[in-house]
Design a protein around this motif. Structure first.
Motif: not given
Length: 204
Positions: A14-20, A24-25
């Motif tokens: 459930e990571s948030l850093s990964t999808p954000i 961006l990329a």
């Protein structure tokens, strides 16, 4: 052709850093036709920790390495090539025990190589990886960008120090923080990060 290196390191489903960071990329790619995103999921595909064979190999000239030593640094060579090829680097990590995920630290250990990504001179070390822009997406349950807990944020100072040592000084951090302060605070933090992502993409 422009290259965007995306490094994600969270082991959480459930990571948030990964999808954000991924968003961006992809947005940066959309603003630069012909660009490519090179993705390294450091949690799903962890890198080997450096060992005695590795450290011995990188201290030798390439022509003096044994077949075993060449194999030991093959992945490191690939990572270094990706780093040099990238124009933009997007890094995602959670703040874990006040620092970065160990998977990201292992990537750093693999690319920080004397004589390759930095060199020592009579006047001090010189970074050889220049002309890059880095975005760091950092998530945390508390607030560490400012306030009383800021001294505990060792992730951003460390990343700025080690990347700066390699020659990369243009670094921006996108904080997604206060996630443990309840649904409303979390939603506000996520919305702010997404807005910043959009601003960055439009300015690219």
């Amino acid at each position: 052709m422009s290259s965007i290196l995306l490094l994600t390191s969270s082991p959480r489903a459930e990571s948030l850093s990964t999808p954000i960071a991924a968003d961006l990329a992809e947005k940066l790619k959309g603003q630069n036709p012909g660009s490519v995103v090179v993705r390294r999921d450091l949690a799903a595909n962890p890198l080997p920790h450096i060992d005695d064979l590795f450290t011995g190999a990188i201290r030798k000239p390439a022509e003096a390495r044994t077949a075993e030593e060449i194999a030991a640094i093959k992945t490191s060579d690939e990572l270094v090539a990706e780093l040099f090829a990238a124009d933009t680097i997007v890094i995602s990590t959670g703040l874990i025990n006040f620092s970065i995920y160990s998977s990201l630290k292992t990537w750093i250990d693999n690319v920080a190589r004397a004589g390759v990504t930095f060199k020592y001179t009579e006047t001090g070390p010189v970074g050889l990886v220049t002309g890059k822009k880095v975005y760091v997406v950092l998530t945390s349950g508390g607030v560490y960008s400012q306030g009383p807990a800021a001294p505990l944020n060792h992730a951003v100072p460390y990343l700025k120090s080690v990347l700066g040592f390699l020659g990369i000084t243009d670094i921006e951090t996108i904080y997604v923080e206060g996630l443990a302060f309840g649904p409303e605070a979390a939603e506000k933090a996520i919305d702010a990060a997404k807005s910043r992502v959009q601003e960055i993409a439009l300015a690219a």
